[in-house]
Design an enzyme around this catalytic site. Structure first.
Site, PDB file in Angstrom:
ATOM      1  N   ASP A 190     -31.285 113.695  49.500  1.00 54.98           N
ATOM      2  CA  ASP A 190     -31.475 113.649  48.007  1.00 54.98           C
ATOM      3  C   ASP A 190     -31.889 114.880  47.775  1.00 54.98           C
ATOM      4  O   ASP A 190     -32.640 115.740  48.456  1.00 54.98           O
ATOM      5  CB  ASP A 190     -32.427 112.404  47.846  1.00 54.98           C
ATOM      6  CG  ASP A 190     -32.678 112.403  46.246  1.00 54.98           C
ATOM      7  OD1 ASP A 190     -32.217 111.460  45.781  1.00 54.98           O
ATOM      8  OD2 ASP A 190     -33.945 112.969  45.833  1.00 54.98           O
ATOM      9  N   GLU A 232     -27.428 112.421  42.760  1.00 59.30           N
ATOM     10  CA  GLU A 232     -27.716 113.532  43.641  1.00 59.30           C
ATOM     11  C   GLU A 232     -28.201 113.293  45.149  1.00 59.30           C
ATOM     12  O   GLU A 232     -28.920 114.079  45.697  1.00 59.30           O
ATOM     13  CB  GLU A 232     -29.193 114.143  43.113  1.00 59.30           C
ATOM     14  CG  GLU A 232     -30.613 113.497  43.350  1.00 59.30           C
ATOM     15  CD  GLU A 232     -30.598 112.499  41.975  1.00 59.30           C
ATOM     16  OE1 GLU A 232     -31.859 111.945  41.979  1.00 59.30           O
ATOM     17  OE2 GLU A 232     -29.758 112.179  41.230  1.00 59.30           O
TER      18      GLU A 232
END
Length: 326
Positions: free
Chosen positions: A195, A239
């Site tokens: 992430d 993301e």
């Protein structure tokens, strides 16, 4: 690009399989009247199968009486080659037209059931032969175009439109496939879930266009961090990115994740709210030996727990899930 290809690769290839040299020559001479056609001949089944493997003809004219194998068995062998996918360019369907001097309806029916598409009686009428060949080549050309478009659509369906790397759908399919393979081979399977740290703040500061550019760069560097062809990384959503490492244990997966972490940091993307003013990523690692006690989605949850631990510990780090079973 097609204009740069050699002439013989731009032509439709017709394979004539006939044990009679005289009949073979006569049919080939007739077919050479057609423009944009390349004619190849074979006298026996073994030779014909080798030609099919190497050239992938657009159409096959097959005499139903062969010396070493009957035409029906040869047709089945040809269809088996197509279904086995011997190459990415091999057409899933090649028109097969039988040539026979025996007008036996049962033989004709058996040939069609075996995979044949049409029938021409011998002695061959030049008008009928040329007309049927033209028709079959038109159908074959359209069919190959459809297959090409289908392959393109399949590729598009498994690629993330922003980053150009595989998407969540690809990951789900690959995870299921690799899980079964590792279960069969009794080898470990690892997942690395990552992430981008403080990505919401990045978008708030620099804008969504900069955020998209950032995700493309991260996707590229994570992909380049994988050195084995069997490993793959996909955009998991937003993301988040995820890598599948078949045949890799926890120790190996940690090494890969650390390499990915370092490569993301070395992009040197400025981030005012990031760690030390740079963009970074956090990673969760999970590894297991697939078995009846565990499901693929459980392994993914373990990796997610590892990612959460990495975030909680300060980000820009790699954390191995405590649930790891490899």
């Amino acid at each position: 690009m097609s204009d740069r290809l050699p002439a013989h690769l731009r032509l439709a290839t017709i394979l004539v399989i006939d044990p009679s040299p005289t009949d073979r020559a006569q049919i080939c001479d007739c077919l050479k009247q057609l423009p944009d056609v390349r004619v190849i001949a074979a006298g026996e089944a073994g030779e014909a199968l080798e030609v099919i493997r190497s050239t992938s003809p657009n159409m096959i004219l097959l005499d139903s009486t062969q010396k070493d194998i009957d035409g029906i068995s040869l047709t089945r062998a040809i269809r088996h080659l197509e279904q086995s996918g011997i190459s990415a360019d091999f057409a899933p369907w090649t028109p097969i037209v039988f040539l026979s001097s025996v007008a036996d309806e049962d033989v004709l029916a058996q040939g069609i059931l075996a995979g044949g598409d049409d029938f021409i009686s011998k002695p061959v009428s030049e008008v009928v032969l040329l007309a049927k060949v033209r028709a079959m080549l038109r159908i074959a050309a359209r069919q190959r175009e459809i297959c090409h478009v289908h392959r393109q659509l399949k590729e598009i369906a498994t690629l993330d439109s922003l980053t150009g790397i595989p998407n969540r759908r690809y990951f789900d399919d690959t995870l299921a496939t690799e899980w079964k393979r590792c279960l069969r081979t009794e080898t470990p399977l690892s997942i690395v879930l990552s992430d981008v740290d403080f990505f919401k703040q990045f978008n708030d500061i620099y804008g969504h266009q900069a955020g998209d550019t950032c995700l493309k760069a991260v996707a590229g560097t994570l992909s380049e961090s994988l050195f084995r062809v069997e490993d793959s990384v996909a955009r998991y959503g937003g993301e988040e990115f995820v890598a599948i490492l078949p045949g890799t244990d926890a120790e190996g997966a940690l090494a890969v994740a650390e390499r990915m972490r370092q490569s993301a940091l070395e992009l040197c993307i400025p981030h005012a709210s990031g760690i030390d003013g740079r963009l970074s990523c956090s990673f969760g690692v999970a590894s297991a030996r697939p078995g009846p006690h565990l499901a693929p989605q459980q392994l993914l949850r373990f990796a997610d727990a590892g990612l959460y631990a990495a975030k909680r510990a300060g980000r820009n780090r790699v954390s191995l899930s405590r649930e790891t079973l490899a």
